[in-house]
Design a protein around this motif. Structure first.
Motif, PDB file in Angstrom:
ATOM      1  N   ARG A 109      27.231  -3.805   1.360  1.00 13.02           N
ATOM      2  CA  ARG A 109      27.619  -2.569   2.053  1.00 13.02           C
ATOM      3  C   ARG A 109      27.497  -2.743   3.568  1.00 13.02           C
ATOM      4  N   LEU A 136      34.242   2.548   1.054  1.00  9.97           N
ATOM      5  CA  LEU A 136      34.277   1.529   2.100  1.00  9.97           C
ATOM      6  C   LEU A 136      35.551   0.695   1.990  1.00  9.97           C
ATOM      7  N   SER A 137      35.939   0.372   0.769  1.00  9.29           N
ATOM      8  CA  SER A 137      37.143  -0.445   0.591  1.00  9.29           C
ATOM      9  C   SER A 137      38.407   0.328   0.932  1.00  9.29           C
ATOM     10  N   ALA A 169      34.896  -4.244   6.553  1.00 12.95           N
ATOM     11  CA  ALA A 169      35.052  -4.528   5.128  1.00 12.95           C
ATOM     12  C   ALA A 169      36.143  -5.552   4.934  1.00 12.95           C
ATOM     13  N   LEU A 209      30.911   1.981  -2.150  1.00 12.51           N
ATOM     14  CA  LEU A 209      31.675   0.757  -1.932  1.00 12.51           C
ATOM     15  C   LEU A 209      33.174   0.987  -2.112  1.00 12.51           C
ATOM     16  N   GLY A 221      39.458  -2.228   4.936  1.00 13.01           N
ATOM     17  CA  GLY A 221      39.119  -2.268   3.523  1.00 13.01           C
ATOM     18  C   GLY A 221      40.236  -2.855   2.698  1.00 13.01           C
ATOM     19  N   SER A 260      33.042  -5.587   0.406  1.00 15.55           N
ATOM     20  CA  SER A 260      33.314  -4.666  -0.699  1.00 15.55           C
ATOM     21  C   SER A 260      33.549  -5.389  -2.009  1.00 15.55           C
ATOM     22  N   ARG A 287      39.071  -3.611  -7.546  1.00 12.97           N
ATOM     23  CA  ARG A 287      39.041  -2.149  -7.408  1.00 12.97           C
ATOM     24  C   ARG A 287      39.248  -1.476  -8.763  1.00 12.97           C
TER      25      ARG A 287
END
Length: 902
Positions: A593, A631-632, A648, A628, A637, A598, A656
């Motif tokens: 993090r 964040l992505s 990221a 996370l 991201g 990520s 994902r």
């Protein structure tokens, strides 16, 4: 004084129970009563060759050359006390404890663990009671006083917090033989950990802090002092001494592995056996549990999470029966806090040494001697080495950890050589922070001195091991510390290096799941981390950065290795391994993090979805995944790039996708459909576009369960059937079986038992083929529910009992709760209200522990199934049986069910 016995000696301790109250009642007459008591005891001891070692107030310490002589003296003294005419309102009741062992005789004083053991045995008894250790019993049971017998009292953990001692009671004809339960750690609920060493000469702080916490108006006491001064050991001992004052228990929460203040309240809840449930936050759950309970909570190593102090204050304000003992390097600065600074162990003055006989009475020297004898059993303080021993203890400022580290070196260095080496290192290693206390700087010097005794490659391994939180396996150390990318190879076999570090007391070894686990004491790890931060790797970056990246990569690989195993026969073993690695998982996720990694974070957190759910960390797992995933989504991201702290890396679609499914299912287990739905819907869409049919089917299955819980059977069926088709096309028998169970559930709710049975039977065959014990248990219990609805209660119970046996084998507590509830349904249908209530109570405890509430539809099914039996039993009897079930662990509940005749 006659020469004290040596070799194998029986030690006898006595004191008057309730002597303070006796003094208050008798006033000036107490001296006469005390004198009479002393005369009676001395006469008995002298008659049987007893040697009075020490007398303090109303307490005696006597040594006997043989165990039969000590028992005969105790018997004679007890009878004399019972026959004496004491003041009518002030009888003198003396308790005695005997233990046989060896101790070093230094002048007129014994030094050794067996002495302390005898004192603890005496302290566990009641006035008029004589207790013996197993060692004393073995030597004397064939030579007891006439008429006396021994009563086996079983094994008890004494308040010295070491291993259990098997005790016996000496019973005399015509005298009282029945007493209340012994005053041992077993008398009240607690989780106080075993301690490797005794607490030496902390009498004053032990009494002072104990007196504070016996006052109900003192809610918070904080033991402060530098690292290594013994705050934790003292706090645990204080807690042990206070067990009798807290009917709802004494509970120890170790915070040393935490760095995030937000994890303090969840950790306290987990310590008390509480887990998230429904929409309750950990703080709400904890406040609800504490209520008016009278308990003591020990919070160890609070300084690194001091930001949680306001939450602790709120908890105290909401819980009038709660008292808290904190250990910390700094006070919490809360209203009502009583700070108790802990001083170093008492020290002799090296330039004015006391006589040799009195030297070991100093706690610092006594600790050094005890640890030295653990390293070299033949070690003893002599006139020749006494100055060196005293100076070593003084140089280390009486700090327990530093003394233990120094004493361990006696394996290879005599005290005089040790003193010279230590003195030289202390002069060199003085670079601690100027604002740190001198003792803390000295402690750093002591550890640095230990490090200096290592070979260069061992020093490198020492600092690299600090990247692990809570220790590591040999495999992990080899993978991370041998020399990751950008870091020079270690140049030494890891196992040999670890062995050396264990020998040097810089690393501790314990057994964890049948394999060795290596860890550092917190203060030593802090020092090693400092050393790690000062070293650059070959690419110019700090070595710590490369090590943390390697650590996170290893934890990700381990998590992904665990993922398929969590569905199979090795699920229980892998759950145990993940338990041991939980803090390392947290560290890896925190690093991911912080550095915007990520992909590593999402792969790690998603892979252990079953661990989060199965071990009651549902909220934590969902929090990691949600953060996370967010964040992505941000700059840099999934749609961006770059790699700096706070940024990221790009996240592949497959990563994902897996994380979305895991986050959705964890939200479902919490009953949070609003959070689960968008994640699962995105997972369906992404699974189709990315060509990942298994992930698509998994998300569709989740959406089906969500629709079912909302009562939309038509939509649930549509999602399930679509999921089933995708799973079949992908050739995923495990997924096919899961969805078939869900379709069978819908068919049951629609009253189509034939279709439900067919679905469950097909699922069972598939589950048996892939050897998934937990899934087999699900299918069996579902077939049992079909049998119940048909009225075949005998078959229903047989199937559900078979499912429960499998649950015990694979170690799946969530599935265990479900099967217990279905067995309760069957018991209710059979009119067995008490059994149904007890099973539901046990299931409720499991669900509370896991933080996984029973879904509303299943709860309605259960209420309908047991309604008639509950009414026939009566509400009071029902609640009593339910409470009895709540007191059972899952293991005990399963054993109880399977032990019945069926």
């Amino acid at each position: 004084m006659a020469q004290l016995p040596t070799g194998t000696v029986t030690f006898l301790f006595t004191d008057i129970e309730g002597s303070t109250q006796l003094l208050q009642r008798l006033g000036n007459d107490y001296a006469h009563v005390l004198g009479a008591h002393q005369a009676l005891l001395r006469a008995a001891f002298t008659a049987h060759a007893g040697h009075e070692v020490d007398t303090q107030g109303d307490a005696f310490f006597v040594a006997f050359p043989t165990a039969p002589a000590a028992i005969a003296a105790a018997a004679e003294a007890t009878r004399a006390l019972a026959e004496h005419l004491w003041p009518e309102d002030a009888p003198v009741r003396v308790r005695m404890g005997l233990h046989t062992g060896t101790a070093q005789l230094v002048g007129d004083h014994y030094v050794g663990l067996d002495v302390h053991r005898a004192a603890r045995i005496a302290a566990s008894g009641h006035g008029g009671q004589v207790l013996l250790s197993q060692a004393t019993r073995a030597l004397a049971e064939q030579d007891l006083p006439t008429g006396a017998i021994l009563r086996d009292m079983g094994a008890h953990r004494l308040k010295d917090l070491q291993g259990a001692e098997h005790l016996s009671q000496l019973v005399f004809p015509g005298l009282r033989a029945d007493f209340p339960p012994l005053r041992t750690l077993d008398a009240h609920p607690n989780n106080l950990p075993l301690q490797p060493t005794l607490l030496l000469d902390r009498t004053e702080p032990l009494a002072a802090v104990g007196a504070l916490l016996r006052r109900r108006d003192v809610r918070l006491v904080t033991l402060t002092g530098p690292g290594g001064i013994g705050k934790t050991r003292l706090a645990v001992q204080i807690a042990a001494e206070l067990l009798d004052s807290f009917p709802d228990g004494v509970w120890f929460a170790r915070l040393s592995r935490l760095t995030d203040p937000a994890l303090v309240v969840p950790t306290i809840a987990q310590t008390l056996g509480l887990r998230e449930q429904g929409g309750q936050s950990p703080a709400e759950l904890l406040r609800g549990y504490l209520g008016d309970r009278c308990l003591l909570l020990v919070l160890d190593n609070f300084e690194q999470v001091v930001g949680a102090a306001p939450e602790l204050a709120a908890l105290l304000a909401a819980s009038p029966g709660l008292q808290v003992l904190v250990t910390s390097r700094l006070p919490l600065r809360l209203r009502g806090e009583h700070e108790f600074p802990l001083m170093p162990l008492p020290l002799p003055e090296p330039s004015h040494l006391p006589p040799l006989a009195a030297l070991s009475r100093y706690a610092a020297v006594a600790l050094f001697v005890e640890r030295a004898q653990a390293a070299r059993p033949d070690f003893a303080v002599t006139s020749a080495n006494a100055p060196a021993v005293a100076e070593i203890c003084a140089r280390l400022d009486g700090l327990p950890l530093a003394i233990e580290l120094a004493a361990a070196r006696l394996r290879v260095l005599p005290p005089e050589a040790l003193r010279g080496r230590l003195s030289a290192q202390l002069k060199v290693l003085t670079g601690g922070p100027r604002d740190a206390e001198e003792r803390q700087r000295t402690m750093r010097a002591a550890i640095a001195w230990s490090e200096a005794l290592l070979a260069p490659e061992e020093r490198v391994l020492f600092r690299r091991l600090a990247v692990f939180v809570g220790g590591c396996t040999l495999e992990a150390a080899e993978a991370v510390c041998a020399g990751p990318s950008g870091v020079a190879p270690l140049g030494r076999d890891i196992l040999e290096g670890l062995s050396t570090l264990v020998d040097q007391s810089l690393v501790q070894q314990r057994e964890e799941g049948g394999e060795p686990h290596f860890g550092m004491l917190r203060v030593i790890r802090e020092y090693a981390l400092e050393r790690l931060e000062t070293v650059d790797a070959s690419d110019g970056r700090p070595e710590a950065e490369a090590l943390r990246r390697a650590h996170a990569a290893y934890m990700m690989a381990m998590a992904e290795r665990a993922e398929p195993e969590l569905k199979g026969q090795e699920a229980a073993a892998w759950m145990g391994r993940l338990d041991a690695e939980h803090d390392n998982l947290r560290a890896a996720l925190s690093w991911a993090r912080e550095w915007g990694e990520s992909e590593i974070g999402l792969r790690t957190a998603a892979a252990v979805e079953r661990f989060w759910a199965g071990r009651g960390h549902v909220r934590e797992g969902q929090t990691w995944l949600a953060g996370l995933l967010a964040l992505s989504d941000g700059p840099g991201g999934a749609r961006g790039g770059g790699h700096e702290p706070g940024g990221a890396r790009a996240v592949p679609e497959r990563v994902r996708l897996r994380a979305l499914g895991a986050a959705g299912w964890l939200a479902l287990w919490q009953g949070d459909g609003a959070a689960a739905e968008p994640w699962l819907e995105e997972a369906v869409t992404l699974g189709r576009t990315a060509g990942a049919p298994s992930r698509e089917a998994d998300a569709l299955n989740g959406l089906g369960l969500l629709a079912l819980r909302r009562g939309d059977l038509e939509r649930a069926t549509a999602h399930y059937e679509e999921s089933l088709a995708v799973y079949r096309a992908a050739g995923e028998p495990w997924g096919v079986a899961i969805v078939l169970n869900n379709l069978g559930d819908v068919a049951m709710r629609q009253g189509d038992l034939e279709r439900a049975e067919a679905a469950f039977a097909e699922a069972l065959a598939l589950d048996r083929a892939v050897e998934d014990g937990a899934a087999v248990a699900l299918a069996l219990s579902n077939l049992g529910e079909v049998a119940r609805k048909r009225g075949d209660l005998s078959r229903a119970e047989a199937l559900q009992r078979e499912a429960l046996a499998l649950v015990r084998e694979v170690g799946d507590p969530r599935r265990g709760a479900e099967v217990l509830e279905l067995l309760a349904n069957t018991a209710g249908a059979a009119g067995r209200g008490a059994r149904a209530a007890r099973l539901l109570g046990a299931a409720a405890t499991v669900r509370q522990t896991l933080g996984v509430p029973q879904p509303p539809l299943e709860r309605e099914d259960t209420e309908q199934a047991v309604a008639t039996a509950r009414a026939a039993l009566g509400e009071d009897a029902w609640m009593a049986a339910f409470a009895g079930g709540q007191a059972l662990s899952l293991e005990r509940a399963i054993a109880e069910v399977l032990s019945e005749s069926g």
